[in-house]
Scaffold this active site. Structure first.
Site, PDB file in Angstrom:
ATOM      1  N   THR B  67      46.452 -27.823  34.332  1.00  7.75           N
ATOM      2  CA  THR B  67      47.398 -26.940  33.654  1.00  7.75           C
ATOM      3  C   THR B  67      48.420 -26.391  34.640  1.00  7.75           C
ATOM      4  OG1 THR B  67      45.659 -26.343  32.108  1.00  7.75           O
ATOM      5  CG2 THR B  67      47.596 -24.936  32.148  1.00  7.75           C
ATOM      6  N   LYS B  94      41.160  -8.841  47.156  1.00  8.11           N
ATOM      7  CA  LYS B  94      40.960  -7.635  47.963  1.00  8.11           C
ATOM      8  C   LYS B  94      40.834  -6.400  47.090  1.00  8.11           C
ATOM      9  CE  LYS B  94      43.919  -9.724  51.432  1.00  8.11           C
ATOM     10  NZ  LYS B  94      45.358  -9.812  51.703  1.00  8.11           N
ATOM     11  N   ARG B 116      47.158 -17.477  33.862  1.00  9.22           N
ATOM     12  CA  ARG B 116      45.819 -17.796  33.361  1.00  9.22           C
ATOM     13  C   ARG B 116      44.871 -16.736  33.899  1.00  9.22           C
ATOM     14  NH1 ARG B 116      42.724 -23.457  33.265  1.00  9.22           N
ATOM     15  NH2 ARG B 116      44.096 -23.571  31.452  1.00  9.22           N
TER      16      ARG B 116
END
Lengths: 436, 322
Positions: B67, B94, B116
């Site tokens: 994708t 982080k 996504r």
């Protein structure tokens, strides 16, 4: 399915006999005609068409013919514990008790959780057993309660149900998913409702007797807490749930509630819990140490009444052979379990003679109902059905002695017990597998 | 006098967050616009200029090869400058929140962010916090709209229509955003959608919503024009949703025998990546009825159309809006 060998067989006529067939609501004097291993006719009009030529004729005067018993819960030691019981010894003992179909539990070594093992059981049974043997497969892999077994493949291999055996699936999500998945295959999920944490170190029913004996008790809630959860999961999933062995009045109320709601739930009670109670433990007699434990007299009476009403569907032997090594121990350290296939019917007849349970309901609970739950052909004397039947003298008095026990293990709680009613002969597929 | 041309409005939104809420005209508009891109993709010279000078950020919180590269190629063919945000190297690891990341990226003035994320609804949340267009490249088990569009484009090019086709979507519906977007799109275009899989992998609510649901591949595939297979993630075994790969393949794996239950001209689709031998037999995946490779080609064409529409569309004020 393991069918006994099918050499040409003379037709059979049992004449002048009381015929009890709960599947058709028949309880009447008549006859049974068998040919080609199947029932030709059974009931008051059975002889209207005449007798088949060359038939063996048994005079059944004073006796009852019933469909052979279908015992839904029997532990057999094979594979892994052959010294306790084999298919050969279990099936001979079962035949003597009027059982024509024995449903075996998967708690062997190895656990029956793979299609190849189902196949092994069926082959061994076909080669060595005199009654029909149908295995249940494990509900979860290794009976560990974590992952469901291959329900589709196991059913195709011949497993008639899926049982948690002696264990309980404590993870509700696992049981929920297993019930959901099993529904797709119309598979029966048989679960033992016993919370292992509530049972804890308990070894007998919690109550006066346990306190007096200084033994730790198993509360009724160890059963009812899990059963209440299970029945709600059965409702959520729509799966077919069967409580493998219940022992308490609370369980009766829960099952009745579930049935009222239309939940697909059924329940079985071991014959020991219908005929014995916690007081029978007496002086630390380990043959009375069972799973579920023998409960109070109030529980026993509630179970008998529920059986009569049909709230409890099925009566099982809960046959669990244990040897001297596991039973000749201090009570708390001894294994659970009692043998029961040979005495299942005779012990059940106590409830008939006492007027608590009609004979037809008892036969229904020991034969017709379990066959229907498991999708088996037996449990009926309907024409065309396999000629699996038992001829029973309802009133013959007898006393059980250890020497007569056919089972390889002798851990019966009924040693020295007096019974009225005994199996005279047992037929599987029209062939006599036991005759006294 | 001619009657005024009352053409229903096409796709004019600043974002593509899902199929949910799109009209059939918007969907058809995007499919029509994709057709031209298919031809461009087959030319030697593929580079266009409609996004020249524009910045596209591919923000992928979940690993994806196909994708992400499909969106990257689509942006580049339109002339955009494309940046891929690698999750492993990003500050998300982080402890920076999704919103922090969005605000930071927004400060760099991108024109479109393709996102996504593993959590359902995360892409819509991000879209509220940035000033540019956002395209959903998959959010949890919610939606994956460009996949549904590329599937529809593939079907339409082969069958000439979507309406009245019987489409069987098979497998792990429960965890599939592809299934949800496809159900929405195909029903919006009047296809007949069937869901097939074990009960543990199909939420019962789909049945209540009026979709045909069956646990039997034979029933589900009967008279099907399109068989759409979904990926079964191996983690599902540990979750005790299905007992084993071999049992799953036995009852739900698409092999030639099961495919024969569908119409003879049925076509097979899969959003990829495939597990050969789990949900699909290699003989079917690579067989004559398979459209799986073509789906990948259509993916680039559809994403070009979507990127162009959200950035240059009237929903964003068009070219002049910037």
């Amino acid at each position: 399915m393991s069918a006994p060998d099918t050499l040409p067989l003379a037709p059979l006529v049992i004449d002048r006999v009381r015929v009890v067939d709960p599947s058709r609501g028949i309880d009447a004097d008549g006859a049974v005609i068998v040919a080609g291993g199947r029932i030709v006719a059974a009931g008051p009009e059975a002889l209207n068409q005449g007798r088949p030529d060359g038939a063996r004729v048994i005079d059944g005067a004073g006796c009852v013919v019933i469909p052979g018993l279908v015992d839904m819960r029997a532990f057999v030691g094979e594979p892994g514990f052959d010294h306790r019981e084999t298919f050969a010894s279990a099936s001979r003992a079962a035949a003597a008790g009027g059982i024509t179909t024995l449903v075996t539990m998967p708690d062997t070594d190895p656990v029956i959780d793979d299609p190849a093992l189902v196949d092994f059981v069926l082959r061994r049974a076909r080669d060595t057993a005199v009654v029909r043997i149908h295995p249940m497969a494990a509900l979860t892999k290794g009976q560990a309660g974590q992952e469901m077994t291959e329900i589709g493949l196991l059913k195709e291999a011949g497993a008639v149900g899926f049982s948690s055996g002696r264990s309980t699936v404590t993870n509700a999500q696992v049981l929920r998913r297993t019930l959901t998945y099993a529904r797709d295959f119309d598979a029966l999920v048989c679960h033992l409702p016993e919370d292992p944490d509530l049972r804890g170190s308990g070894v007998m029913n919690a109550g006066d007797t346990a306190v007096r004996l200084g033994l730790s008790g198993i509360p009724a809630e160890a059963e009812s807490v899990v059963l209440a959860r299970d029945l709600r999961l059965a409702r959520l999933s729509g799966g077919r749930y069967h409580a493998s062995a219940v022992s308490t009045a609370e369980a009766v109320d829960l099952i009745a509630w579930a049935k009222d709601l239309g939940i697909h739930a059924t329940a079985a009670v071991p014959i020991t819990n219908l005929t014995l109670n916690e007081i029978d433990v007496g002086a630390y007699r380990t043959f009375f140490k069972t799973q579920p434990p023998l409960r109070s007299e109030d529980d026993r009476r509630a179970l008998v009444e529920a059986l009569a009403r049909g709230v409890i569907d099925v009566v099982v032997s809960n046959h669990d052979p244990q040897d001297v090594e596991t039973k000749r121990q201090p009570f708390a350290e001894a294994a659970d379990g009692a043998i029961g296939v040979e005495t299942l019917l005779s012990a059940g007849l106590r409830l008939v003679h006492s007027g608590d349970v009609p004979l037809s309901r008892l036969v229904d609970a020991m034969s017709t109902r379990p066959a229907a739950l498991l999708g088996l052909e037996g449990g009926t004397l309907r024409p065309g059905a396999p000629a699996d039947l038992a001829l029973v003298d309802l009133d013959e008095p007898w006393v059980l002695s250890e020497a007569d026990i056919l089972s390889r293990s002798k851990n019966t709680p009924y040693e020295g017990a007096r019974f009225s009613g005994r199996v005279c002969a047992t037929f599987v597929g029209g062939r006599a597998v036991f005759e006294r | 006098m001619t009657t005024p041309d009352i053409k229903p409005p096409g796709f004019e939104r600043p974002h593509l967050l899902g199929i949910d809420g799109l009209t059939r005209h918007e969907i058809v508009d995007l499919l029509d616009r994709s057709e031209a891109n298919v031809l461009i993709g087959r030319q030697a010279q593929k580079k266009g200029s409609s996004l020249r000078g524009r910045t596209q950020i591919n923000l992928f919180f979940e690993a994806s090869t196909r994708t992400q590269s499909s969106f990257e190629l689509a942006g580049k063919r339109l002339g955009a400058d494309v940046m891929n945000m690698s999750v492993a190297a990003s500050s998300v690891k982080k402890g920076e929140t999704l919103i922090d990341t969005a605000v930071t990226l927004n400060a760099m003035n991108p024109d479109v962010i393709v996102v996504r994320h593993h959590a359902a609804g995360a892409v819509a949340l991000l879209a509220q916090k940035v000033g540019c267009s956002v395209v959903n490249a998959g959010d949890g088990a919610h939606e994956h709209p460009t996949q549904a569009l590329l599937d529809a484009l593939t079907i339409r090019r082969h069958k000439g229509r979507i309406e009245r086709l019987t489409v069987a979507i098979c497998g792990d519906i429960l965890h599939s955003r592809v299934a949800r977007s496809n159900i929405l799109l195909l029903t919006a275009l009047d296809a007949r959608v069937r869901l097939v899989g074990p009960s543990t992998l199909i939420p019962s609510a789909f049945r209540d919503m009026g979709l045909e649901v069956t646990t039997s591949m034979r029933e589900g595939l009967e008279d099907a024009d399109i068989v759409m297979m979904l990926r079964l993630q191996r983690e599902r075994m540990q979750g005790s949703l299905v007992p084993s790969v071999r049992e799953y393949f036995r009852y739900y794996g698409l092999d030639p025998e099961k495919l024969a239950w569908a119409r003879p001209d049925a076509l097979v689709m899969h959003p990829g990546p495939m597990n050969r031998g789990v949900e699909i037999d290699p003989a079917v995946a690579d067989g004559p009825q398979s459209l799986i490779r073509e789906q990948v080609e259509m993916g680039v064409a559809v994403r070009m159309a979507v990127l162009d529409a959200v950035v240059n569309g009237r929903g964003n004020g068009g070219e002049a809006g910037r």
